[in-house]
Design an enzyme around this catalytic site. Structure first.
Site, PDB file in Angstrom:
ATOM      1  N   ASP A 472       0.829  -1.209   0.000  1.00 59.24           N
ATOM      2  CA  ASP A 472       0.000   0.000   0.000  1.00 59.24           C
ATOM      3  C   ASP A 472       0.866   1.263   0.000  1.00 59.24           C
ATOM      4  OD1 ASP A 472      -1.621  -2.165   0.615  1.00 59.24           O
ATOM      5  OD2 ASP A 472      -2.976  -0.989   1.861  1.00 59.24           O
ATOM      6  N   GLU A 547      -5.006  -5.119  -6.763  1.00 56.96           N
ATOM      7  CA  GLU A 547      -5.834  -5.938  -5.866  1.00 56.96           C
ATOM      8  C   GLU A 547      -7.227  -5.350  -5.866  1.00 56.96           C
ATOM      9  OE1 GLU A 547      -3.230  -5.308  -2.271  1.00 56.96           O
ATOM     10  OE2 GLU A 547      -5.024  -4.340  -1.470  1.00 56.96           O
TER      11      GLU A 547
END
Ligand SMILES: *[C@@H]1O[C@H](CO)[C@@H](O)[C@H](O)[C@H]1NC(C)=O
Ligand SMILES: *[C@@H]1O[C@H](CO)[C@@H](O)[C@H](O)[C@H]1NC(C)=O
Ligand SMILES: *[C@@H]1O[C@H](CO)[C@@H](O)[C@H](O)[C@H]1NC(C)=O
Ligand SMILES: *[C@@H]1O[C@H](CO)[C@@H](O)[C@H](O)[C@H]1NC(C)=O
Ligand SMILES: *[C@@H]1O[C@H](CO)[C@@H](O)[C@H](O)[C@H]1NC(C)=O
Ligand SMILES: *[C@@H]1O[C@H](CO)[C@@H](O)[C@H](O)[C@H]1NC(C)=O
Ligand SMILES: *[C@@H]1O[C@H](CO)[C@@H](O)[C@H](O)[C@H]1NC(C)=O
Ligand SMILES: *[C@@H]1O[C@H](CO)[C@@H](O)[C@H](O)[C@H]1NC(C)=O
Ligand SMILES: *[C@@H]1O[C@H](CO)[C@@H](O)[C@H](O)[C@H]1NC(C)=O
Length: 898
Positions: A472, A547
């Site tokens: 992230d 994702e």
């Protein structure tokens, strides 16, 4: 039901518990663990005890002859504490996974260190013989003692991926006792293997010897891991390639040593090259051995969809006075991978020079990190059956075996570091659930050791697509420099990307070109086609989605009954908003099915029973995965190309109700077969939003004339549109071939659309049936959250509940491999959403298996042959199929006995 637990303290008080009694004393070994130079062997088994019971005198406990009869006995070379306790019978995972039992496992027992102990034999010491202990990561950190002496302490042996090598020659004896003290783990304070919101967290947080601890013997010169560097000409395969074998050689003696360094590479076809050189190593020095040769006709390794997977065995050995001192070996393949960001800052990969659209999903290991090569092989075969070319491991790098399976079967792998915990404890990370201290100097050292170790483990493998040094968040500049240096030192040849999100980046790596903008929860099928204006449409089919998915993956009843109680099953359809133990972690946004169920209730009508709920859920799941893969595949050559998509997620770490393409028991259902249609090699897909048909070709070698049959029928089975379009297909290309607006404008409520792609000879390449409502789901993009985009008005599919019953018969037989079932619809109405399930004579699902197609819809009077192929897991007896269960939305349940 309650999870069974035997307190370890009782065992040590001399009360022989069942588990200990069954195993008895593990006999003292009578063969040496290693016996020749270059040999590496894992400590094959362990005795395990909590320090609360066994104490903390490691000097004493690491002497031979300590009575460990009351400890837990583990036959595995590696397991986390929970994995070990399950193996030794203290816990039973069928119980732990049942209903909400997982929350009953006592966490407090893991708040103290635990001890792994083993005695083993080595050959008698002599001059020029050296022994090493190799770790591959111990969670969270460890002290290691051998024969009463400390090998290393927890300040060095840190992190799940912190692999080190320690020379133990001076401590080693013929009989040895090794003790590893593993410290408790916090995902926020330690470098572990964490789970964020994937599932409930294991009570031990993955603490322990989860990867092998090895003993290695060498002569006077020891080698580090093998690195293989390949250099290929532009005309792949037809020009000679250079191969360089490298390894660090350490002279362990205080005198200079002259060695013969020999390289060999051997193709599977038998072709072999050997060469050598003589080198003198100064006393106690380290020298990089570099051996280069040329392969005249290199056999090129391809991802499975594009070709074969020829592998070469490489061996670099060093000999002193003609006696082998050490060797480093591994398999490699000839292939090239590149990545670059395009004009939109989206990453585009190439493999062997060909633009490579990534189609894959995010991998989950077992929740207790129990590795099973046979199971992983079945999972890779599932991915290939789905048409996938890539798997993403988010910080779950597993073991060397994973890459061996991927190399052999031709699946690309995207390994990397994980998000949301210690691994990304940057000052600029605002998403951490608890305040986590930024890295100390010691943490950077652990990150360095981890990167070096993982790079060494993966370097030779042709299946590696990239290493993502962030997920992230991107690493800070100091960590980026450490990662970069470690990867370069390992001769890393694949791309390195700084994160899986489009955010900041370290200048060393540049923009990531991957986006992580959701969704993670349910969105309707038209979401993916809503690509303009591109920058505001989050996960829609443009760029590279690292994702994302509609959060689906509902297991079928046979699997659900293995982990849900009758009242849990009731909750599924009677309490649509309830928090559930078998969703994501209880602290996450995904602990209930509220968003998903709102769509199901509104679009398909309130369920009237559990069975009805599950049928509707499979329809939702199928639509969701099919349209995501079709969306990305269709937009491969769009103005702003869709360069890749990783569905979130592939599989579950425990029996989960969502975020997976097959369930924990390997049973494939709606989400699987939607994805399988969506990712087909040569395919025709329907763009829900623009009402257009796309011709998709993922192959490199398929081209020429094709026909696309397009037919629409209404719920009564009346044909309202019927045409055939002649097209040309181009390798590795997608294009829009036919607008369908007129065909669908007059729909009354729900219609069925069938697209059939055939080749020049009329052979069916793809058959694809949609159910379409008169109006689309309406997305409120401006109200998007990071995890989904809300729907303000739902599509209406309730007409499907009123379909007239269809009479479908099934016959077994047909030629060729696998089990053939011919379905025939004798009615004048469509037979909607028919699923087939292969069972054994006890009615248990036969898994793993592939179906050529499943959850199919038959046209009035249509006949369709389906093939089931059982997969062997390479252990135990193959289960014998006895019957096929068949059911459809408007087709009564039937069973065909085999
Ligand atoms: C080692 O012990 C096993 C029994 O534990 C025995 O069967 C075997 O013959 C022994 N091997 C040697 C080399 O003594
Ligand atoms: C470990 O292996 C021994 C010897 O093969 C066997 O008797 C024992 O049952 C095994 N223990 C477990 C927990 O599998
Ligand atoms: C675990 O529990 C299940 C269900 O209670 C039982 O069927 C199974 O045999 C148990 N497994 C072991 C290894 O004890
Ligand atoms: C192989 O190495 C030789 C010598 O360095 C060089 O001339 C040649 O270009 C290399 N081949 C490739 C394919 O890079
Ligand atoms: C080194 O190569 C030479 C020449 O090919 C060969 O005769 C010799 O056996 C090799 N030595 C080793 C140790 O491989
Ligand atoms: C791509 O990224 C670079 C570097 O951050 C930036 O300067 C440029 O504006 C970006 N281009 C686009 C089209 O976003
Ligand atoms: C369901 O999850 C959402 C998101 O975390 C939460 O806001 C909501 O309160 C949950 N529903 C129930 C009934 O707890
Ligand atoms: C649809 O068209 C195909 C030929 O394009 C024809 O074979 C088929 O019979 C037609 N179906 C109906 C129901 O008219
Ligand atoms: C279904 O069709 C088959 C074949 O025509 C016929 O034999 C059978 O009786 C039908 N079943 C029902 C329930 O109509």
């Amino acid at each position: 039901m309650h999870a069974k637990k035997v307190p370890p303290t009782l065992l040590l008080l001399g009360i022989k518990a069942a588990a200990a009694a069954q195993c008895g004393l593990i006999p003292t070994p009578n063969t040496t663990l290693v016996s020749s130079p270059g040999q590496v062997a894992a400590i094959p088994a362990w005795d395990l005890a909590s320090s609360a019971a066994a104490g903390s005198d490691l000097a004493a406990l690491s002497r031979t002859g300590v009575d460990t009869s009351a400890w837990h006995h583990i036959n595995s070379s590696r397991c986390t504490l929970m994995g070990c306790l399950i193996e030794s019978g203290v816990y039973n995972d069928s119980n732990i996974f049942y209903s909400s039992n997982i929350f009953n496992v006592d966490k407090t027992q893991f708040s103290v260190p635990w001890l792994y102990r083993k005695e083993f034999l080595l050959p008698s010491p002599s001059a020029g013989k050296h022994y090493f202990l190799q770790t591959n990561g111990i969670t969270s950190r460890a002290d290691i003692f051998l024969n009463g002496k400390q090998v290393v302490d927890k300040s060095i042996q840190q992190g799940a991926y912190g692999g080190h090598e320690y020379e133990i020659t001076s401590m080693a004896d013929q009989t040895n006792a090794l003790v590893v003290r593993a410290y408790p783990t916090s995902y926020y304070y330690d470098f572990a293997v964490g789970w964020v919101d994937w599932n409930p967290w294991p009570a031990d947080s993955g603490t322990g010897v989860w990867r092998d601890v090895n003993v290695k013997q060498t002569g006077s010169v020891a080698l580090g891991p093998l690195r293989v560097v390949t250099q290929m000409g532009a005309a792949l395969g037809s020009q000679p390639a250079n191969v360089t074998l490298k390894a660090k050689a350490r002279n362990l003696e205080s005198t200079a040593v002259t060695i013969t360094a020999a390289g060999s590479i051997a193709a599977e076809s038998g072709e072999q090259l050997s060469w050598n050189q003589t080198i003198t190593l100064p006393p106690l020095s380290t020298t990089d051995i570099v051996l280069t040769t040329t392969v005249a006709k290199p056999a090129i390794w391809w991802p499975a969809q594009w070709g074969d997977q020829p592998l070469y065995n490489a061996n670099l050995s060093v000999s002193v006075d003609s006696a082998l001192s050490d060797f480093a070996a591994g398999k490699f393949g000839f292939r090239t991978v590149t990545s670059k960001v395009n004009q939109f800052n989206d990453t585009l990969f190439t493999v062997n020079g060909q633009p490579f659209q990534v189609l894959g999903a995010g991998y989950a290991p077992d929740m207790f990190l129990r590795w099973d090569s046979a199971k992983f092989e079945a999972e890779v075969k599932y991915m290939l059956d789905l048409g996938f070319n890539t798997v993403r491991l988010e910080g779950k790098n597993e073991h060397a075996e994973l890459y061996e399976v991927a190399d052999r079967l031709g699946l690309m792998v995207m390994p990397g570091w994980e998000c949301c915990d210690k691994w990304e404890a940057w000052s600029y990370n605002s998403d951490l659930a608890v305040p986590t201290p930024v890295w100390s100097d010691a943490d950077y050292a652990t990150a360095d050791a981890s990167m070096q170790h993982e790079a060494a483990m993966m370097q030779t493998h042709p299946s590696i697509l990239v290493y993502l040094v962030g997920s992230d968040y991107w690493p800070d500049d100091r960590a980026a420099a450490i990662y970069d240096k470690a990867l370069k030192a390992a001769d890393w040849q694949a791309p390195v990307i700084c994160s899986a999100a489009k955010s900041g980046y370290s200048p060393l790596f540049g923009p990531s070109g991957l986006k992580m903008d959701g969704p993670y929860d349910w969105v309707p099928p038209n979401y993916w086609y809503d690509i303009e204006p591109s920058d505001s449409r989050l996960g829609a089919a443009f760029g590279f989605g690292s994702e994302q998915g509609a959060g689906v993956g509902t297991p079928e009843l046979s699997s659900l009954q293995r982990f849900l109680s009758p009242s849990d099953l009731d909750d599924l359809w009677r309490n649509p908003n309830k928090n559930l133990s078998h969703m994501s972690a209880e602290t996450s946004y995904f602990h209930n099915r509220t968003i998903y169920n709102a769509g199901l209730w509104k679009r398909y009508g309130a369920p009237t029973s559990l069975e009805d709920y599950l049928t509707k859920a499979q329809m939702m799941d199928y639509e969701a995965t099919r349209s995501e893969y079709e969306g990305f595949a269709s937009m491969w050559n769009a103005r702003r190309p869709a360069t890749g998509v990783i569905y979130w997620m592939l599989n579950g770490a425990f029996p989960s109700l969502h975020w997976s393409l097959w369930d924990y028991y390997m049973h494939p259902a709606g989400a699987y077969f939607g994805a399988k249609v969506g990712a087909r090699m040569e395919h025709v897909a329907y763009d829900y939003l623009h009402k257009a048909v796309y011709l998709i070709n993922h192959a490199l070698d398929k081209k020429g004339a094709r026909n696309v049959g397009i037919e629409v029928v209404d719920t009564a089975g009346k044909t309202t549109y019927n045409t055939t379009v002649a097209v040309q297909t181009t390798p590795n290309t997608s294009k829009s071939i036919a607008p369908l607006t007129a065909a669908l404008d007059n729909a009354k409520d729900v219609v069925f659309l069938r697209l059939v792609l055939t080749d020049e000879k009329g052979a069916v390449l793809s058959r694809n049936v949609y159910w379409l409502s008169k109006t689309l789901d309406t997305l409120d993009w401006d109200a998007s959250e990071w995890y989904y985009t809300p729907v303000t008005k739902y599509a209406d599919y309730t007409a499907l509940n009123k379909l007239a019953a269809a009479n479908v018969t099934a016959a077994v037989g047909g030629s060729g491999d696998g089990l053939k079932i011919v379905l025939e619809n004798h009615s004048s109405v469509p037979a909607f959403f028919i699923s087939l399930n292969l069972v054994d004579r006890h009615g248990q699902d036969v898994v793993p298996l592939t179906w050529s197609d499943n959850y199919v819809t038959l046209w009035p009077k249509e006949k369709l042959e389906l093939t089931a192929t059982q997969m062997t897991l390479g252990k135990g007896e193959e289960v014998k199929p006895a019957a096929v269960q068949i059911v459809g939305k408007n087709v009564v349940k039937s069973v065909v006995t085999l």
